[in-house]
Structures are given as structure tokens and as C-alpha cells.
Scaffold this motif. Structure first.
Motif, mmCIF file in Angstrom:
data_model
loop_
_atom_site.group_PDB
_atom_site.id
_atom_site.type_symbol
_atom_site.label_atom_id
_atom_site.label_comp_id
_atom_site.label_asym_id
_atom_site.label_seq_id
_atom_site.Cartn_x
_atom_site.Cartn_y
_atom_site.Cartn_z
ATOM 1 N N SER A 132 -0.710 -8.350 1.665
ATOM 2 C CA SER A 132 0.498 -8.423 2.170
ATOM 3 C C SER A 132 1.387 -8.721 1.057
ATOM 4 O O SER A 132 0.950 -9.180 -0.142
ATOM 5 C CB SER A 132 0.669 -9.828 2.860
ATOM 6 O OG SER A 132 -0.144 -9.740 4.020
ATOM 7 N N GLN A 184 8.123 -7.305 -0.152
ATOM 8 C CA GLN A 184 8.055 -5.556 -0.192
ATOM 9 C C GLN A 184 9.491 -5.111 -0.889
ATOM 10 O O GLN A 184 9.159 -4.208 -1.703
ATOM 11 C CB GLN A 184 7.870 -4.894 1.071
ATOM 12 C CG GLN A 184 7.950 -3.298 0.966
ATOM 13 C CD GLN A 184 7.183 -2.840 2.210
ATOM 14 O OE1 GLN A 184 6.649 -3.360 3.053
ATOM 15 N NE2 GLN A 184 7.481 -1.638 2.233
ATOM 16 N N GLY A 186 0.068 -2.590 3.076
ATOM 17 C CA GLY A 186 0.396 -3.602 3.597
ATOM 18 C C GLY A 186 1.816 -3.946 3.960
ATOM 19 O O GLY A 186 2.552 -3.068 3.798
ATOM 20 N N LYS A 187 2.376 -5.144 4.446
ATOM 21 C CA LYS A 187 3.333 -5.491 4.630
ATOM 22 C C LYS A 187 3.920 -6.784 4.200
ATOM 23 O O LYS A 187 2.909 -7.574 3.863
ATOM 24 C CB LYS A 187 3.949 -5.338 6.141
ATOM 25 C CG LYS A 187 3.022 -6.136 6.938
ATOM 26 C CD LYS A 187 3.338 -5.932 8.495
ATOM 27 C CE LYS A 187 2.801 -6.840 9.258
ATOM 28 N NZ LYS A 187 2.933 -6.866 10.852
ATOM 29 N N GLY A 236 -3.263 -10.316 12.904
ATOM 30 C CA GLY A 236 -2.968 -9.703 11.628
ATOM 31 C C GLY A 236 -4.099 -10.159 10.616
ATOM 32 O O GLY A 236 -4.492 -9.369 10.114
ATOM 33 N N PHE A 294 1.765 -1.185 6.883
ATOM 34 C CA PHE A 294 0.586 -1.950 7.244
ATOM 35 C C PHE A 294 -0.309 -0.891 8.263
ATOM 36 O O PHE A 294 0.289 -0.159 8.740
ATOM 37 C CB PHE A 294 0.917 -3.024 8.340
ATOM 38 C CG PHE A 294 0.053 -3.723 8.991
ATOM 39 C CD1 PHE A 294 -0.986 -4.485 8.376
ATOM 40 C CD2 PHE A 294 -0.174 -3.363 10.314
ATOM 41 C CE1 PHE A 294 -1.921 -5.195 8.994
ATOM 42 C CE2 PHE A 294 -1.289 -4.112 10.962
ATOM 43 C CZ PHE A 294 -2.122 -5.053 10.279
ATOM 44 N N HIS A 295 -1.590 -0.973 8.206
ATOM 45 C CA HIS A 295 -2.491 -0.135 8.929
ATOM 46 C C HIS A 295 -3.435 -1.105 9.489
ATOM 47 O O HIS A 295 -4.334 -1.831 8.870
ATOM 48 C CB HIS A 295 -3.071 0.941 8.309
ATOM 49 C CG HIS A 295 -2.279 2.168 7.857
ATOM 50 N ND1 HIS A 295 -2.328 3.312 8.542
ATOM 51 C CD2 HIS A 295 -1.357 2.197 6.815
ATOM 52 C CE1 HIS A 295 -1.407 4.011 7.911
ATOM 53 N NE2 HIS A 295 -0.761 3.729 7.161
ATOM 54 N N GLU A 296 -3.603 -1.159 10.605
ATOM 55 C CA GLU A 296 -4.537 -1.891 11.592
ATOM 56 C C GLU A 296 -6.064 -1.579 11.041
ATOM 57 O O GLU A 296 -6.505 -2.499 10.837
ATOM 58 C CB GLU A 296 -4.434 -1.649 13.022
ATOM 59 C CG GLU A 296 -5.221 -2.706 13.747
ATOM 60 C CD GLU A 296 -5.153 -2.471 15.284
ATOM 61 O OE1 GLU A 296 -6.180 -2.810 16.070
ATOM 62 O OE2 GLU A 296 -3.983 -2.192 15.491
#
Length: 366
Positions: free
Chosen positions: A204, A236, A231-232, A17, A257-259
Motif C-alpha cells: 500500500s 499514491q 498497490g493503492k 483487503g 491494486f490487484h486481488e
């Protein structure tokens, strides 16, 4: 038979991550392009990134050692296992870069030569040295750890923070994080987001990023562009509640979240950062690669080393941030800034090699 190449070993707890984990893979590629045999050693098997096939990967699990009582005793035992593993499976690395505090603590007990700690954060702020008893204890422990080997800090601000808190306990330098320009540009073309004409924040949901400041400032603008949050994180739900409190549900989008965040960054009108602290602010440099304008708070380290003064905002000043957001919404291009090729992986790897050479020469003279 082993090739007669120089060997670089980069160590980190896992490849799950975060920005430091991505930096390790990018820097590894820089050493590879310089002709090094590059090994990545981690202590947990978790991976959230595509692994560069040019690098050699090792996992030595820390988990079995958790049964040993006492943190320092446990790390010492594990360090001996790391030393044996490296000597048997890798040989004698010409440079070892330890990343983040889990790895740093282990390598403080290592007998291997050529170790450099890579300091990714303004440690005094991240661990609240001055504010809590736990923070004070951490500071004492870090002083012990970081006095053992030289330290390369990812920005001038991080180095300044390090010296102010630990003194001159070891040799230090500032070396910016490497940026994989070609890789980022390729990933940015993976898809076109469903949104158009928007502001992007990538980070994040945690205390340092100050989503609360961003939202209160955004609420004071005309909200002519929607705000996308990518994000995460544990804050949140607090952020979602604040969006509702400020009646911004129709203007703020939670992307999750996106890689691969880069298509969202590339197609944004501009990127905003409202952090109270950063190490290097990787996402700023990544945005510059894609030609996306950036405005950011002028926190202790990172942004001021990557952006011109006109792109910066005072931390926690909601009115000033709202004013800058409004200017950027009207004319984002006034905050365009060029990417510096000094951040390319090969250039950054060369700086680590130079630092290691200087440290070794100093040690031989002393």
C-alpha cells in the motif's frame, strides 16, 4: 447433531483487503487440516477474498452498537453480545484467536476462555507511542487490553517491541504467519503479466512502505529494469508526483491494486521492500514460495527472520539501497533464498495449539 471435533474460532473486524485478513483464512485452513471445526467471526460484512469453503463464517455486526456513547462502554456491550452469540451458535471453542486492535478491544471484555491475541504489527511504530499524545494514550489503552489474555506475536521483532513497550503484562510468544504455498503457486499461474524483465514492489502507498526512499534510490541506478509498483493507498498521488520530479515516468509503472498479485511477483526479476517497519513482511515469504529473489530493508521486525544478511539493506539509506538495487539488477539470482516449510499452515496451527496448552497449564499451576 454437532460433530465431536475440537473447535477453533478466529475473529477479525472484516475480511477486506489486508495481510492480517488473508492470514486468518490461511491459518483457519491449517486448523481444518488438523481436524478442527473452524469458525471465522467478523464484525463487518465486507469481504475481498475468496472464502475457503472448509471454514464456517459468521457476521455479528458492530454497527448497531455505535450509538452507545464511549468507546470502552460500547466495546463492553458488544463483547457481551459476542459471548452470547458464540455460546449459542458455536459452543465452547478450544482456542479463540483475536486479530487486530478492533477485535482485541472487544475480546478484552469477553468472559470466554481460551482467548489469544495475535499481534500483527510493531505497535509502537504503527501507532507512534513515543511521538504523539494520541500515541501515548493508545499505549495506555493497549496495556489494559493486552494484559487480559496471552499474546502471540507474528515475529520475534514484534514480540521484542511488545515486551519493551508493555513489559511482561501477559504471556507472549513469537509465531510466524502461515503461508499457503500451494494456493499461492496456483494463483501465480492465473495469467502471465504483459511486462517482462522488471522489479516489483507490492504494498500500500502508506508511510511505513517508504516509496519515497525506494524511488530516490532507484533514480541513482542505471534503471536497466523498470520498477512496477503494485498497490493503492492515500500516498499514491505523492508518489506519482515524486516520479515526475525524478523524471522516472518512463521507468516506473503504477499497476494499481490487484486481488491476485502473485503472477507479477512470480515473473519479476526480483522483489524489493524498503519499509521502515513491518510486522512479519508477508510479501517476502510469498515471494520466496515463488522462487523470486528478494532484497529488503532490515527494519525492526520481519525481514531479518526470513532473509539472509546479504539480502538486507539499512533503512532510509538511499545510497546503500541504490547500490543493492544495482547489484540485483545485474544478477538477481545472487539474492535467491529458499522458502521454509516451517511456515506451512498446519505447522503454524500446531504452534498456536502448543502455546495455548502451555498457557493453560501455567494458569492451572498458578
Amino acid at each position: 447433531m454437532k460433530q465431536d471435533k475440537k473447535v477453533a474460532l478466529l475473529a477479525i473486524n472484516c475480511l477486506q483487503g489486508g495481510g492480517a485478513e488473508r492470514v486468518v483464512l490461511t491459518l483457519g485452513q491449517g486448523f481444518y487440516e488438523l481436524g478442527y471445526e473452524v469458525h471465522i467471526l467478523r464484525f463487518k460484512p465486507r469481504v475481498e477474498y475468496d472464502l475457503n469453503p472448509n471454514l464456517i463464517y459468521h457476521v455479528l455486526k458492530f454497527k448497531p452498537y455505535k450509538m452507545i456513547p464511549g468507546t470502552q462502554r460500547r466495546d463492553k456491550f458488544f463483547a457481551h453480545a459476542v459471548d452470547r452469540y458464540v455460546k449459542k451458535n458455536i459452543g465452547q471453542p478450544d482456542i479463540i484467536l483475536s486479530n487486530l486492535d478492533r477485535s482485541d478491544s472487544i475480546f478484552s471484555y469477553s468472559s470466554l476462555p481460551n482467548i489469544i491475541y495475535v499481534i500483527h504489527n510493531t505497535l509502537s511504530l504503527l501507532y507512534k507511542f513515543a511521538k504523539t499524545d494520541v500515541g501515548h494514550q493508545r499505549k495506555e489503552n493497549f496495556t489494559r487490553i493486552y494484559s487480559k489474555n496471552p499474546c502471540a506475536c507474528v515475529s520475534n521483532g514484534v514480540e521484542k517491541d511488545f515486551v519493551e513497550n508493555f513489559g511482561h503484562v501477559t504471556s507472549t510468544t513469537a509465531i510466524h504467519n502461515p503461508i499457503d504455498r500451494d494456493g499461492i503457486q496456483k494463483l501465480a499461474d492465473a495469467f502471465i503479466p504483459e511486462y517482462q524483465n522488471y522489479i516489483i514492489h507490492v504494498g500500500s502507498f502508506k508511510e511505513a512502505k517508504r516509496h519515497d526512499v525506494l524511488l530516490r534510490a532507484y533514480a541513482k541506478t542505471d534503471q536497466s529494469l523498470p520498477l512496477l509498483l503494485l498497490g493503492k493507498g492515500k500516498l499514491q498521488s505523492n508518489t506519482e508526483a515524486l516520479v515526475a520530479e525524478l523524471n522516472l515516468e518512463d521507468k516506473v509503472v503504477f499497476l494499481g491494486f490487484h486481488e491476485n498479485p502473485f503472477p507479477y511477483i512470480k515473473h519479476a526479476k526480483f522483489k524489493v521492500l524498503t519499509s521502515d517497519w513491518e510486522g512479519f513482511a508477508l510479501v517476502i515469504a510469498e515471494s520466496l514460495v515463488l522462487g523470486t529473489p528478494v532484497i529488503s530493508t532490515d527494519c525492526q521486525s520481519g525481514p531479518s527472520e526470513l532473509l539472509p544478511q546479504k539480502n538486507l539493506m539499512p533503512m532510509r539509506d538511499i545510497d546503500a539501497i541504490a547500490a543493492k538495487l544495482s547489484l540485483a539488477m545485474k544478477d538477481p539470482e545472487q539474492f535467491h533464498s529458499e522458502f521454509s516449510e516451517a511456515l506451512l499452515p498446519v505447522t503454524i496451527a500446531k504452534k498456536y495449539i502448543e502455546f495455548a496448552s502451555n498457557v493453560n497449564n501455567t494458569d492451572k499451576r498458578s
